[in-house]
Design a protein around this motif. Structure first.
Motif, PDB file in Angstrom:
ATOM      1  N   ARG A  44      -5.644  14.459  -7.858  1.00 28.50           N
ATOM      2  CA  ARG A  44      -5.296  14.581  -7.732  1.00 28.50           C
ATOM      3  C   ARG A  44      -4.132  13.855  -8.626  1.00 28.50           C
ATOM      4  O   ARG A  44      -2.569  13.838  -8.231  1.00 28.50           O
ATOM      5  CB  ARG A  44      -4.145  13.978  -5.594  1.00 28.50           C
ATOM      6  CG  ARG A  44      -5.132  14.470  -5.136  1.00 28.50           C
ATOM      7  CD  ARG A  44      -5.443  13.897  -3.545  1.00 28.50           C
ATOM      8  NE  ARG A  44      -6.283  12.359  -3.401  1.00 28.50           N
ATOM      9  CZ  ARG A  44      -6.334  12.376  -2.608  1.00 28.50           C
ATOM     10  NH1 ARG A  44      -5.408  12.466  -1.635  1.00 28.50           N
ATOM     11  NH2 ARG A  44      -7.541  11.453  -1.888  1.00 28.50           N
ATOM     12  N   ILE A  91       0.934  -0.864  -0.110  1.00 36.49           N
ATOM     13  CA  ILE A  91      -0.101  -0.395  -0.423  1.00 36.49           C
ATOM     14  C   ILE A  91       1.078   1.444  -0.284  1.00 36.49           C
ATOM     15  O   ILE A  91       2.041   1.284   0.367  1.00 36.49           O
ATOM     16  CB  ILE A  91      -1.108   0.125   0.874  1.00 36.49           C
ATOM     17  CG1 ILE A  91      -0.321  -0.106   2.778  1.00 36.49           C
ATOM     18  CG2 ILE A  91      -1.818  -1.243   1.142  1.00 36.49           C
ATOM     19  CD1 ILE A  91      -0.888  -0.109   3.810  1.00 36.49           C
ATOM     20  N   PHE A 140      -0.502   6.058   7.397  1.00 40.04           N
ATOM     21  CA  PHE A 140      -1.609   5.375   6.263  1.00 40.04           C
ATOM     22  C   PHE A 140      -3.283   5.348   6.355  1.00 40.04           C
ATOM     23  O   PHE A 140      -3.778   4.185   5.735  1.00 40.04           O
ATOM     24  CB  PHE A 140      -0.802   3.933   5.987  1.00 40.04           C
ATOM     25  CG  PHE A 140       0.489   3.791   5.522  1.00 40.04           C
ATOM     26  CD1 PHE A 140       2.167   4.090   5.913  1.00 40.04           C
ATOM     27  CD2 PHE A 140      -0.015   3.350   3.685  1.00 40.04           C
ATOM     28  CE1 PHE A 140       2.793   3.587   5.886  1.00 40.04           C
ATOM     29  CE2 PHE A 140       1.975   3.444   3.498  1.00 40.04           C
ATOM     30  CZ  PHE A 140       2.591   4.001   4.086  1.00 40.04           C
ATOM     31  N   ALA A 141      -3.932   5.741   6.586  1.00 44.07           N
ATOM     32  CA  ALA A 141      -5.318   6.118   7.170  1.00 44.07           C
ATOM     33  C   ALA A 141      -5.603   5.786   5.685  1.00 44.07           C
ATOM     34  O   ALA A 141      -6.600   5.743   5.540  1.00 44.07           O
ATOM     35  CB  ALA A 141      -5.558   7.602   8.115  1.00 44.07           C
ATOM     36  N   GLU A 142      -5.500   7.198   4.784  1.00 45.40           N
ATOM     37  CA  GLU A 142      -6.053   7.213   3.174  1.00 45.40           C
ATOM     38  C   GLU A 142      -5.280   6.057   2.924  1.00 45.40           C
ATOM     39  O   GLU A 142      -3.841   6.448   3.245  1.00 45.40           O
ATOM     40  CB  GLU A 142      -6.206   8.132   2.843  1.00 45.40           C
ATOM     41  CG  GLU A 142      -6.357   7.945   1.469  1.00 45.40           C
ATOM     42  CD  GLU A 142      -6.680   9.656   1.005  1.00 45.40           C
ATOM     43  OE1 GLU A 142      -7.634  10.638   0.348  1.00 45.40           O
ATOM     44  OE2 GLU A 142      -4.941  10.517   0.992  1.00 45.40           O
ATOM     45  N   ASN A 143      -5.118   4.890   2.353  1.00 45.49           N
ATOM     46  CA  ASN A 143      -3.933   4.824   1.737  1.00 45.49           C
ATOM     47  C   ASN A 143      -4.644   3.742  -0.325  1.00 45.49           C
ATOM     48  O   ASN A 143      -5.852   3.309   0.004  1.00 45.49           O
ATOM     49  CB  ASN A 143      -3.793   3.974   2.382  1.00 45.49           C
ATOM     50  CG  ASN A 143      -4.333   2.039   2.636  1.00 45.49           C
ATOM     51  OD1 ASN A 143      -4.590   1.329   2.086  1.00 45.49           O
ATOM     52  ND2 ASN A 143      -4.605   2.277   4.261  1.00 45.49           N
ATOM     53  N   PHE A 144      -3.942   3.338  -0.972  1.00 47.89           N
ATOM     54  CA  PHE A 144      -3.690   3.141  -1.943  1.00 47.89           C
ATOM     55  C   PHE A 144      -3.104   1.615  -2.466  1.00 47.89           C
ATOM     56  O   PHE A 144      -2.545   1.783  -1.796  1.00 47.89           O
ATOM     57  CB  PHE A 144      -3.865   3.634  -3.417  1.00 47.89           C
ATOM     58  CG  PHE A 144      -4.177   5.415  -3.224  1.00 47.89           C
ATOM     59  CD1 PHE A 144      -3.295   6.435  -2.220  1.00 47.89           C
ATOM     60  CD2 PHE A 144      -5.751   5.725  -3.474  1.00 47.89           C
ATOM     61  CE1 PHE A 144      -3.789   7.734  -1.958  1.00 47.89           C
ATOM     62  CE2 PHE A 144      -5.936   6.869  -3.597  1.00 47.89           C
ATOM     63  CZ  PHE A 144      -5.336   8.256  -2.836  1.00 47.89           C
ATOM     64  N   SER A 145      -3.660   0.895  -3.407  1.00 52.96           N
ATOM     65  CA  SER A 145      -2.906  -0.264  -3.578  1.00 52.96           C
ATOM     66  C   SER A 145      -1.780  -0.391  -5.139  1.00 52.96           C
ATOM     67  O   SER A 145      -1.826   1.216  -5.379  1.00 52.96           O
ATOM     68  CB  SER A 145      -3.963  -1.450  -4.686  1.00 52.96           C
ATOM     69  OG  SER A 145      -4.249  -0.741  -5.514  1.00 52.96           O
ATOM     70  N   ASP A 187      -3.235   3.750  -9.412  1.00 54.34           N
ATOM     71  CA  ASP A 187      -3.492   5.440 -10.781  1.00 54.34           C
ATOM     72  C   ASP A 187      -4.428   6.171 -10.547  1.00 54.34           C
ATOM     73  O   ASP A 187      -6.191   5.671 -11.040  1.00 54.34           O
ATOM     74  CB  ASP A 187      -3.684   3.724 -11.628  1.00 54.34           C
ATOM     75  CG  ASP A 187      -3.442   5.354 -13.055  1.00 54.34           C
ATOM     76  OD1 ASP A 187      -3.230   4.634 -14.157  1.00 54.34           O
ATOM     77  OD2 ASP A 187      -3.315   5.871 -13.434  1.00 54.34           O
ATOM     78  N   ASN A 188      -4.970   6.992  -9.289  1.00 59.07           N
ATOM     79  CA  ASN A 188      -5.708   7.376  -9.003  1.00 59.07           C
ATOM     80  C   ASN A 188      -6.601   8.737  -9.799  1.00 59.07           C
ATOM     81  O   ASN A 188      -5.134   9.708  -8.996  1.00 59.07           O
ATOM     82  CB  ASN A 188      -5.544   7.575  -7.275  1.00 59.07           C
ATOM     83  CG  ASN A 188      -7.052   8.336  -7.023  1.00 59.07           C
ATOM     84  OD1 ASN A 188      -7.142   9.576  -5.911  1.00 59.07           O
ATOM     85  ND2 ASN A 188      -8.100   7.290  -6.443  1.00 59.07           N
ATOM     86  N   ILE A 189      -6.708   8.639 -10.714  1.00 57.87           N
ATOM     87  CA  ILE A 189      -6.266  10.117 -11.240  1.00 57.87           C
ATOM     88  C   ILE A 189      -8.515  10.833 -11.356  1.00 57.87           C
ATOM     89  O   ILE A 189      -7.939  11.825 -11.884  1.00 57.87           O
ATOM     90  CB  ILE A 189      -6.352   9.434 -12.748  1.00 57.87           C
ATOM     91  CG1 ILE A 189      -7.526   8.843 -13.301  1.00 57.87           C
ATOM     92  CG2 ILE A 189      -5.082   9.159 -12.789  1.00 57.87           C
ATOM     93  CD1 ILE A 189      -7.271   8.480 -14.862  1.00 57.87           C
ATOM     94  N   GLY A 190      -9.193  10.113 -10.474  1.00 59.80           N
ATOM     95  CA  GLY A 190     -10.204  10.220 -10.266  1.00 59.80           C
ATOM     96  C   GLY A 190     -10.330  11.765  -9.959  1.00 59.80           C
ATOM     97  O   GLY A 190     -11.676  12.167  -9.295  1.00 59.80           O
ATOM     98  N   ASN A 191      -9.582  11.470  -8.760  1.00 58.23           N
ATOM     99  CA  ASN A 191     -10.589  12.588  -7.511  1.00 58.23           C
ATOM    100  C   ASN A 191      -9.325  14.064  -8.295  1.00 58.23           C
ATOM    101  O   ASN A 191      -8.921  15.047  -6.664  1.00 58.23           O
ATOM    102  CB  ASN A 191      -9.656  12.490  -6.132  1.00 58.23           C
ATOM    103  CG  ASN A 191      -8.643  11.839  -6.075  1.00 58.23           C
ATOM    104  OD1 ASN A 191      -7.228  11.694  -6.477  1.00 58.23           O
ATOM    105  ND2 ASN A 191      -7.804  11.338  -4.546  1.00 58.23           N
TER     106      ASN A 191
END
Lengths: 133, 211
Positions: B70, B48, B55-60, B64-68
């Motif tokens: 950032r 992660i 790591f309260a907010e975390n991504f795998s 590829d988190n392009i929707g918010n």
């Protein structure tokens, strides 16, 4: 030093504790999208886990009998064998108790496109990361 | 025969053993930052990443988190020497650095000696308050180019599955269902669809534990 492959379990090596399983469905709202435009929705769900949890996600989109083992699910809108819309579903943990699911769809054609609401089924298995109490 | 799902852990079935744990951070716009893993083989990595050191907010990983807005992209892959990390993001809205926690398994075609990873006297190595996944099968398949490769599990329910793709000695965790390349599961089989790579091998792990 040992060979971990010789053992079914061995306390010399960390493992990952599964802390919860969650299964839910939600409706992605249908839309009509004009050329060059897009829709961007965020859905929030209560999925408790320890802070910094590792989540294994499986996603099924209505009409498909399989679950995909991915956090990022590509979506395609096809009309008359031509791809007119491209998008995705993207899942991530936004906090110790919440999962956010992003749905995005953009129109890549010369005319308006539309799609009906559809159901997405999600299975999340949360794991406590080793070395983190 | 007992149902493996009735057990929190069971020595009849292999339990995951983490042979690698790396944590740290890399700055934005860093590409292929090499982190030596110290193993004699290429590990199957997963983990992660987060802009938050807790790591309260975390991504795998990969992300590829392009929707918010950032536009966060965080990638990791491994070879026989290093783990390689890359992080890019929107200059205005994404964190200046990203933190990572990366774990690794030993591939099924490796039988190496590996140093202990559980050496914390005050933490639990195993805790029967929790379930530990029981491995049904694991291996490496040649994913037929431009076709679907099927791996039967015949469990009659949906199991947990993990997978990695192996290209020219570099191993990457699957986390995207791309336009064509994807891995899916139903109550009988695991399906690997390979559109992009003529010489693709896929490492997989199928568990008795339900998804």
């Amino acid at each position: 030093m040992t060979r971990p492959s010789d053992f079914t379990l061995n306390s010399d090596y960390l493992s990952i504790a599964q802390t919860g399983r969650h299964s839910f469905s939600f409706l992605v709202t249908g839309a009509t999208i004009q050329p060059g435009e897009y829709v961007d929705h965020i859905y929030t769900f209560t999925v408790p886990a320890v802070a910094g949890a590792i989540d294994r996600v499986m996603v099924q989109v209505e009409g498909d009998n399989k679950y995909y083992i991915n956090y990022y699910q590509y979506l395609s809108l096809v009309s008359n064998n031509v791809e007119v819309g491209v998008g995705y579903i993207n899942i991530y943990r936004s906090g110790p108790n919440t999962i956010k699911i992003l749905h995005y769809m953009s129109n890549v054609s010369a005319g308006p496109i539309s799609y009906d609401s559809f159901t997405v089924n999600v299975k999340i298995t949360s794991f406590k990361p080793p070395n983190v109490l | 025969m007992a149902d493996p799902r009735d057990f929190l852990l069971n020595t009849d079935y292999e339990m995951d053993k983490i042979i690698l744990f790396k944590t740290g951070d890399i700055p934005r716009d860093a590409l292929d930052v090499a982190v030596p893993h110290g193993l004699s083989f290429t590990p199957l990595i997963f983990g992660i990443c987060s802009g938050d050191p807790n790591f309260a907010e975390n991504f795998s990983i990969p992300c590829d988190n392009i929707g918010n807005s950032r536009d966060i992209q965080f990638y990791a892959w491994a070879d026989e020497t290093n783990i390689y990390l890359s992080y890019t993001g929107n200059q205005s809205t994404s964190p200046n650095k990203f933190y990572y926690r990366i774990y690794g398994f030993e591939p099924t075609n490796v039988k190496a000696h590996v140093a202990s990873t559980s050496n914390y006297a005050n933490n639990f190595i195993l805790n029967t308050d929790y379930n530990y996944c029981k491995l049904k099968s694991a291996g490496i398949v040649d994913a037929t180019y431009y076709a679907t490769t099927t791996i039967p599990h015949n469990l009659n329910y949906l199991p947990q599955v993990m997978a990695w793709y192996d290209l020219a000695g570099g191993i990457n965790p699957y986390a995207e269902s791309g336009r064509m390349d994807n891995i899916s599961v139903d109550e009988q089989n695991v399906y690997i669809y390979n559109y992009s790579y003529p010489d693709l091998k896929v490492h997989y792990r199928i568990y008795y534990d339900e998804a």
